[in-house]
Design an enzyme around this catalytic site. Structure first.
Site, PDB file in Angstrom:
ATOM      1  CE  LYS A 240       1.790 -17.728  -3.316  1.00  0.00           C
ATOM      2  NZ  LYS A 240       0.935 -18.917  -3.438  1.00  0.00           N
TER       3      LYS A 240
ATOM      4  CE1 TYR B 258      -3.554  -2.599   0.656  1.00  0.00           C
ATOM      5  CE2 TYR B 258      -4.652  -0.536   1.151  1.00  0.00           C
ATOM      6  CZ  TYR B 258      -4.715  -1.871   0.842  1.00  0.00           C
ATOM      7  OH  TYR B 258      -5.942  -2.479   0.721  1.00  0.00           O
TER       8      TYR B 258
ATOM      9  CG  ASP C 167      -2.038 -20.223  -2.100  1.00  0.00           C
ATOM     10  OD1 ASP C 167      -1.548 -20.253  -0.947  1.00  0.00           O
ATOM     11  OD2 ASP C 167      -1.496 -20.769  -3.082  1.00  0.00           O
TER      12      ASP C 167
ATOM     13  CG  ASP D 283     -13.896  -6.904   1.769  1.00  0.00           C
ATOM     14  OD1 ASP D 283     -13.584  -6.241   2.783  1.00  0.00           O
ATOM     15  OD2 ASP D 283     -14.404  -6.393   0.746  1.00  0.00           O
TER      16      ASP D 283
ATOM     17  CG  ASP E 283      -8.180  -4.662   1.478  1.00  0.00           C
ATOM     18  OD1 ASP E 283      -9.114  -4.186   2.155  1.00  0.00           O
ATOM     19  OD2 ASP E 283      -8.130  -4.605   0.229  1.00  0.00           O
TER      20      ASP E 283
HETATM   21  C1  IPM Z   1     -10.425  -1.223   3.972  1.00  0.00           C
HETATM   22  C2  IPM Z   1     -10.659  -0.545   2.646  1.00  0.00           C
HETATM   23  C3  IPM Z   1      -9.499   0.398   2.354  1.00  0.00           C
HETATM   24  C4  IPM Z   1      -8.239  -0.447   2.263  1.00  0.00           C
HETATM   25  C5  IPM Z   1      -9.682   1.268   1.105  1.00  0.00           C
HETATM   26  C6  IPM Z   1     -10.944   2.082   1.160  1.00  0.00           C
HETATM   27  C7  IPM Z   1      -8.505   2.154   0.855  1.00  0.00           C
HETATM   28  O1  IPM Z   1     -10.848  -1.483   1.642  1.00  0.00           O
HETATM   29  O2  IPM Z   1     -10.306  -0.517   4.998  1.00  0.00           O
HETATM   30  O3  IPM Z   1     -10.395  -2.455   4.005  1.00  0.00           O
HETATM   31  O4  IPM Z   1      -7.915  -0.988   1.189  1.00  0.00           O
HETATM   32  O5  IPM Z   1      -7.550  -0.567   3.271  1.00  0.00           O
HETATM   33 MG    MG Z   2     -10.961  -3.493   2.333  1.00  0.00          MG
END
Ligand code: IPM
Ligand code: MG
Length: 350
Positions: A186, A140, A218, A246, A242
């Protein structure tokens, strides 16, 4: 009475709606301490008002706060702006400037929602783990990075100190939980991951009681879905964390339920892990629970444990009584503000 100075950065899209419900719940708490809220623009809202996704007064306000409550950022309107004007840049800069290196994302199942997940009840029952994501380094932020017409590159870079700092955080957290750390990397391909393994193994020597394991990312992404109960603390770098968080939100039934804390040595920020969802913004149908749970995490961080657990108990009770937002039940649902009203009124009852 103790007073806490809270910087409120609601941002864009549904950010404002979900933050308002979290504030409603915080206002409904018995008056055992004061919360002083100051609002600041961030993301697209910062660009619109000050030409900057992280205006100086927002950064200063956040720095000088006891805690930051953050909504969500981003939207089509700002997508084509150059990089330093994009909403996401504001959030990343805030994390970096404040040194919020530890992103803590608890994956928790509510009993009332065991049949709301895309996964089978028998797979998810008993899942209770936390993703500890390194938040201020890795790909990042790594330099060099560039984009040209026919070529682009990013750099994943970690120092030993950065890995050590987040590893210590994860091991300390595991000590308060089920005493297991799984480091996800990884290492079969990436040098950064090899360094992660070395440093994490070194740190683990100070935590004899904690069982340490390693998984390739993975494989981990599959294990999270097929056998989520095996995990306690998942420790991982920025980008993997990240993505995995999700993915892990599927376990609980909706990403609208996942809260997070981003912790640094001096500051702490609390935000839902979902985005600004421009497609549903302004319709009063977002799920405010991730933000309300983030507010509860904020109170816990401030040492207000009673208030924090009363919010969590209220959420549990509201869900047990069958109330659902649209993300959970498309046919029979309550609005975002109704969900906020319910949690706020249950807080005084539980
Ligand atoms: C998160 C989001 C952020 C990230 C974005 C909005 C920059 O996806 O907090 O998970 O990638 O960290
Ligand atoms: Mg995110």
């Amino acid at each position: 009475m103790k007073t806490y100075n809270i910087a409120v950065l609601s941002g864009d899209g549904i950010g404002e709606e979900v933050i308002n419900e979290a504030l409603k719940v915080l206002y409904s708490l018995p008056k055992e301490f004061n919360l002083e809220f100051k609002r600041y623009a961030v993301g697209g809202a910062g660009v619109d008002r000050f030409g900057d996704p992280l205006p100086k007064e927002t950064l200063d306000g956040a720095k000088n706060s006891d805690a930051i409550l953050f909504g969500a950022i981003g939207g089509k309107k700002w997508d084509s702006l150059e990089k330093h004007l994009r909403p996401e840049y504001g959030l990343l800069k805030l994390r970096k400037e404040l040194g919020l290196y530890a992103n803590v994302r608890p994956i928790k199942i509510y009993n009332a929602l065991l049949d709301y997940s895309h996964l089978k009840r028998k797979t998810i029952e008993g899942s209770d783990f936390v993703i500890v994501r390194e938040l201020t380094s890795g790909i990042y932020f790594g330099e060099p990075r560039a984009k040209f017409d026919n070529r682009a590159y990013n750099t994943m870079v970690y120092t030993k100190d950065e890995i050590k700092q987040i590893a210590i955080y994860a091991f300390n957290l595991a000590m308060q939980r089920k005493k297991k750390v799984c480091c996800v990397d990884k290492a079969n391909v990436l040098e950064t991951s090899v360094l992660w393994r070395e440093v994490v193994s070194e740190v683990s020597k100070d935590y004899n009681e904690v069982e340490l394991s390693f998984l390739y990312v993975d494989n981990a992404s599959m294990q999270i879905i097929v056998n989520p109960t095996q995990f306690d603390v998942i420790l991982t770098e920025n980008l993997f964390g990240d993505i995995l968080s999700d993915e892990a939100s599927v376990i609980g039934g909706s990403i609208g339920l996942l809260a997070s804390a981003s912790i640094g040595d001096k500051n702490a920020l609390f935000e839902p892990i979902h985005g600004s969802a421009p497609d549903i913004a302004g319709q009063n149908i977002a799920n405010p629970l991730a933000t309300i749970i983030s507010a509860a995490m904020m109170l816990e961080h401030l040492g207000e444990f009673k208030a924090s657990s009363s919010i969590n108990a209220a959420i549990e009770a509201v869900l047990n009584d069958g109330y659902r937002t649209k993300d959970l039940d498309n046919n029979s649902f309550c609005s975002c503000s109704k969900m906020g009203d319910l949690v706020a009124s249950y807080v005084t009852k539980v």
